[in-house]
Scaffold this motif. Structure first.
Motif, short mmCIF file in Angstrom:
data_model
loop_
_atom_site.label_atom_id
_atom_site.label_comp_id
_atom_site.label_asym_id
_atom_site.label_seq_id
_atom_site.Cartn_x
_atom_site.Cartn_y
_atom_site.Cartn_z
N ALA A 298 0.83 -1.21 0.00
CA ALA A 298 0.00 0.00 0.00
C ALA A 298 0.86 1.26 0.00
O ALA A 298 0.55 2.24 -0.70
N GLU A 299 1.96 1.24 0.76
CA GLU A 299 2.85 2.40 0.79
C GLU A 299 3.58 2.59 -0.54
O GLU A 299 3.85 3.72 -0.95
N LEU A 300 3.89 1.49 -1.21
CA LEU A 300 4.47 1.60 -2.55
C LEU A 300 3.51 2.32 -3.49
O LEU A 300 3.90 3.23 -4.23
N GLU A 301 2.25 1.91 -3.47
CA GLU A 301 1.26 2.53 -4.35
C GLU A 301 1.06 3.99 -3.99
O GLU A 301 0.93 4.85 -4.88
N ARG A 302 1.06 4.31 -2.70
CA ARG A 302 0.89 5.70 -2.27
C ARG A 302 2.05 6.56 -2.75
O ARG A 302 1.88 7.75 -3.06
N ALA A 303 3.24 5.96 -2.85
CA ALA A 303 4.42 6.69 -3.31
C ALA A 303 4.55 6.69 -4.83
O ALA A 303 5.51 7.25 -5.37
N GLY A 304 3.60 6.07 -5.52
CA GLY A 304 3.65 6.02 -6.98
C GLY A 304 4.64 5.02 -7.52
O GLY A 304 5.10 5.13 -8.66
N ILE A 305 4.97 4.02 -6.72
CA ILE A 305 5.91 2.98 -7.15
C ILE A 305 5.11 1.73 -7.52
O ILE A 305 4.41 1.16 -6.69
N GLY A 306 5.19 1.33 -8.77
CA GLY A 306 4.48 0.15 -9.22
C GLY A 306 5.18 -1.13 -8.79
O GLY A 306 6.37 -1.12 -8.46
N TRP A 307 4.45 -2.24 -8.78
CA TRP A 307 5.06 -3.51 -8.39
C TRP A 307 4.32 -4.66 -9.04
O TRP A 307 3.15 -4.55 -9.42
N GLN A 308 5.03 -5.77 -9.16
CA GLN A 308 4.43 -7.01 -9.62
C GLN A 308 5.17 -8.18 -8.98
O GLN A 308 6.37 -8.10 -8.70
N VAL A 309 4.44 -9.25 -8.73
CA VAL A 309 5.05 -10.48 -8.20
C VAL A 309 5.71 -11.20 -9.36
O VAL A 309 5.11 -11.35 -10.44
N ILE A 310 6.93 -11.62 -9.19
CA ILE A 310 7.62 -12.36 -10.25
C ILE A 310 7.73 -13.83 -9.84
O ILE A 310 7.71 -14.15 -8.65
N PRO A 311 7.81 -14.72 -10.81
CA PRO A 311 7.83 -16.15 -10.49
C PRO A 311 8.98 -16.53 -9.58
O PRO A 311 10.08 -16.00 -9.69
N ALA A 312 8.69 -17.43 -8.67
CA ALA A 312 9.72 -17.93 -7.75
C ALA A 312 10.74 -18.74 -8.53
O ALA A 312 10.45 -19.23 -9.64
N PRO A 313 11.94 -18.91 -8.00
CA PRO A 313 12.93 -19.74 -8.69
C PRO A 313 12.43 -21.16 -8.86
O PRO A 313 11.74 -21.70 -7.99
N SER A 314 12.78 -21.76 -9.99
CA SER A 314 12.30 -23.11 -10.29
C SER A 314 13.15 -24.17 -9.59
O SER A 314 12.70 -25.28 -9.36
#
Length: 333
Positions: A298-314
């Motif tokens: 939520a704080e990332l979004e409030r600061a205008g910083i986008g995010w996405q979950v990336i796949p875990a190591p295989s």
């Protein structure tokens, strides 16, 4: 089987994670001492285990378990096994120990760390699971780091960065932390793994920006430095001097009180534009308290910083126990 015992033993994994059942089945099929001797020579008597030993109590427990598996065979006692136990019983206890992890190349990363989770007022003197996962992910995505400058926040005792430096061919890697005791242990571990520490260039000293265009030369070690970075007081000028292309952090999202300072560092880093763009950011977190992680997002979004979950190591090369819920986020500054 002996190699699996070796990897778990030298990394000081929980004894219940060892393949004891498989060992018993093998001993029933072939009830001689050769397999136990092989395991002994790849663990307690291995040169790495002898030079950089795991905790004394751990060695005692491990050897006791091996003896319990050997005694029912009715074979002659293994002198080497009992000699090793006698040595462990006479060894002094210590507040520190060594852990060694084997990279895909077979090369080890050996770390000296505290036996206590909290030591000297910090949790930074032990290796945490998110750091193992982030290192594994980085190794699987090695070309991303080749020839580039990496800044790591909250490096702790150094596993993630040392693994990246050995496997991913960055041009430069800057380890950072804010605790003096952690910084000393970190520097010692970096040297222990064969890297020479460069002085950290202070703000105001010009440095050529390092981007993807810098050619990585395989076989040549990266430039390695350790920086003391206090998230609450670090300046844009200090971060600009480092010129990172990539920012990494593992297990830094665990206390709601530190989230605002971390967000502040990320905002300052957004101005550090090597080759006209901000650094790429990857943050790995163990989800111990879902509310804390949601607060971070939520704080990332409030600061205008986008995010996405990336796949875990295989792969799970370093992960020998049941793993906690680890989440890796890519942030967009």
């Amino acid at each position: 089987l002996a190699t699996r015992f070796q990897h778990r033993y030298l990394a000081v994994r929980q004894l219940h994670s060892f393949p004891w059942q498989e060992l018993e089945e093998n001993l029933q099929i072939s009830p001689d001492s050769s397999l136990l001797l092989d395991i002994l020579h790849k663990t307690v008597l291995h040169p790495l285990g002898a030079q950089y030993p795991p905790p004394t109590k751990y060695r005692r427990s491990f050897l006791t378990q091996l003896i319990k598996k050997h005694e029912p065979l009715g074979a002659e006692p293994l002198d080497e096994l009992y000699d090793a136990l006698a040595e462990a019983l006479n060894a002094e206890e210590s507040t520190r120990c060594y852990k060694s992890y084997f990279l895909p190349s077979g090369e080890p990363v050996t770390l000296c760390e505290s036996l206590a989770i909290v030591s000297g007022g910090t949790t930074g003197l032990v290796t945490w699971e998110a750091g193992l996962q982030l290192a594994q992910w980085a190794i699987e995505n090695g070309p991303l780091f080749q020839g580039r400058t990496v800044l790591e926040l909250g490096s702790g005792i150094g596993f993630t960065g040392i693994a990246v430096c050995k496997c991913c061919h960055p041009r430069a890697y800057v380890f950072s932390d804010g605790h003096p005791g952690v910084l000393r242990a970190l520097a010692d571990n970096i040297r222990l793994n064969g890297f020479f520490l460069e002085p950290w260039t202070r703000p105001g000293t010009p440095r050529e920006p390092r981007g993807r265009g810098a050619e990585a030369r395989h076989g040549q070690k990266p430039t390695v430095a350790v920086a003391e970075l206090d998230w609450g007081s670090v300046t844009e000028k200090q971060l600009w001097e480092l010129q990172p292309d990539i920012l990494m952090a593992a297990d830094v999202v665990y206390d709601p009180e530190t989230i605002s300072a971390l967000i502040g560092v990320l905002q300052k880093l957004s101005a550090c534009r090597a080759e006209g763009k901000p650094p790429e950011v990857y943050v790995a977190s163990t989800i111990r308290n879902p509310e804390t992680h949601r607060l971070f997002q939520a704080e990332l979004e409030r600061a205008g910083i986008g995010w996405q979950v990336i796949p875990a190591p295989s792969n799970t090369a370093f992960l020998y126990d049941v793993q906690p819920n680890v989440n890796i986020l890519q942030l967009f500054l």
